[in-house]
Design an enzyme around this catalytic site. Structure first.
Site, PDB file in Angstrom:
ATOM      1  N   HIS A  52       0.843  -1.203   0.261  1.00  6.72           N
ATOM      2  CA  HIS A  52      -0.110  -0.069  -0.100  1.00  6.72           C
ATOM      3  C   HIS A  52       0.770   1.198   0.195  1.00  6.72           C
ATOM      4  CE1 HIS A  52       0.867  -0.490   4.097  1.00  6.72           C
ATOM      5  NE2 HIS A  52       0.085   0.770   4.633  1.00  6.72           N
ATOM      6  N   ASP A  81       5.979   4.640   5.060  1.00  6.59           N
ATOM      7  CA  ASP A  81       6.922   3.987   5.761  1.00  6.59           C
ATOM      8  C   ASP A  81       6.998   2.172   4.977  1.00  6.59           C
ATOM      9  OD1 ASP A  81       4.113   3.377   6.605  1.00  6.59           O
ATOM     10  OD2 ASP A  81       4.830   1.961   8.124  1.00  6.59           O
ATOM     11  N   HIS A  82       6.021   2.251   3.753  1.00  8.56           N
ATOM     12  CA  HIS A  82       6.352   1.020   2.994  1.00  8.56           C
ATOM     13  C   HIS A  82       7.079   1.316   1.768  1.00  8.56           C
ATOM     14  CE1 HIS A  82       3.652  -1.289   5.775  1.00  8.56           C
ATOM     15  NE2 HIS A  82       3.309   0.069   6.198  1.00  8.56           N
ATOM     16  N   HIS A 101      -7.375  -0.696   5.574  1.00 10.05           N
ATOM     17  CA  HIS A 101      -6.346   0.186   6.030  1.00 10.05           C
ATOM     18  C   HIS A 101      -6.160   1.370   4.888  1.00 10.05           C
ATOM     19  CE1 HIS A 101      -2.615   1.433   8.093  1.00 10.05           C
ATOM     20  NE2 HIS A 101      -2.022   1.386   7.097  1.00 10.05           N
ATOM     21  N   ASP A 125      -0.139  -3.908   6.190  1.00 12.84           N
ATOM     22  CA  ASP A 125      -1.033  -3.344   7.359  1.00 12.84           C
ATOM     23  C   ASP A 125      -1.930  -3.952   7.584  1.00 12.84           C
ATOM     24  OD1 ASP A 125       1.555  -2.128   7.841  1.00 12.84           O
ATOM     25  OD2 ASP A 125       0.691   0.000   7.676  1.00 12.84           O
ATOM     26  N   HIS A 129       4.798  -4.906  10.574  1.00 15.63           N
ATOM     27  CA  HIS A 129       5.275  -4.172  11.952  1.00 15.63           C
ATOM     28  C   HIS A 129       5.233  -5.035  13.068  1.00 15.63           C
ATOM     29  CE1 HIS A 129       4.812   0.191  10.583  1.00 15.63           C
ATOM     30  NE2 HIS A 129       3.499  -0.324   9.742  1.00 15.63           N
TER      31      HIS A 129
END
Ligand code: ZN
Ligand code: FE
Length: 255
Positions: free
Chosen positions: A54, A58-59, A110, A129, A167
């Site tokens: 996605h 942070d990805h 998400h 996520d 995570h």
């Protein structure tokens, strides 16, 4: 050909999942390019494939810097992500070089375009996520109904599937799971296991879906004790599994 799976820690609690087959490498959600470059050069690998679940930074943050140095195929969802070579909508089956077949699952909730990657030959699920150990992702873009359906589609995979989440949230998720089901011994067992792993500096992941079913409240909406606890906390009737899920997610947001 044997495949090696490794969780590369990034930022404070992200994992960039990495898989190698001989000297061929695949990474998932490379938020931090330096972490990936370090692993690639230390092990003298060739970065062939990047999978994106996605659009969150942070990805995806490492994608363009990595593409400056590596010639990789990049798969990801239709969420306006720069650097993709293949845009996916979910439902596709891919063949990715040394890594075999990859089933792309649409898992909105998400984010709306969120996808998960299932590698049946390796029994691996890269869930981004969407599904965490003992928890699930927050609803930033989708509805509770969408997320519940997404989790159900992941839950339909075999028990032996190894869940790779993006995570390290397991310990805090288990504190919530223990509040939902104080009498569930599977929660306590997993808490002890995770405590030991974390104390040894190891990730709590991957974990099998079979184990997750025993303690992840978001996969247990059909259990009467879970529905009852969610109803009580949310002061709302939970007469369907979907309403139980919505009440649980709202409770976790306040927890
Ligand atoms: Zn995210
Ligand atoms: Fe994230």
């Amino acid at each position: 050909m044997s495949h090696e799976l490794i969780a590369l820690p990034a930022f404070s609690d992200n994992y960039i999942w990495a898989l190698c087959s001989g000297d061929h490498a695949l990474v998932v959600d490379p938020g931090d390019p330096a972490v990936v470059d370090h692993w690639i050069s230390q092990n003298r690998l060739q970065l062939d494939v990047i999978l994106i679940t996605h659009h969150h930074t942070d990805h995806t943050g490492g994608l363009l810097p990595l593409l400056n140095r590596h010639k990789a195929q990049v798969f990801g969802p239709d969420e306006n992500i720069q650097g993709l070579t293949h845009v996916l909508s979910g439902g596709e089956t891919l063949k990715v070089g040394a890594f075999g077949s990859v089933t792309v699952l649409p898992v909105p909730g998400h984010t709306l375009g969120h996808i998960a990657y299932y590698l049946p030959e390796q029994e691996l699920l890269f869930a981004g996520d969407t599904l965490f150990s003992a928890g699930c992702g927050r609803l930033f873009e989708g509805t509770a109904a969408q997320m519940y359906a997404s989790l159900q589609s992941l839950a339909a995979l075999p028990d032996s599937t190894r869940l790779c989440c993006a995570h390290e949230y397991t310990a805090s998720n288990l504190r919530f799971a223990a509040s939902v089901e104080p009498g569930n011994p599977a929660v306590t067992r997993r808490q002890h296991e995770v405590e030991a792993l974390r104390a040894a500096g190891k990730p709590s992941l991957p974990v099998t879906l079979g184990l997750e079913r025993g303690y992840n409240p978001f996969l247990r909406c059909h259990i009467p004790a879970v529905a009852q606890a969610a109803s009580l906390q949310g002061n709302t009737p939970t007469d369907t599994t979907e309403s139980t899920f919505a009440a649980l997610r709202a409770w976790k947001d306040r927890f």
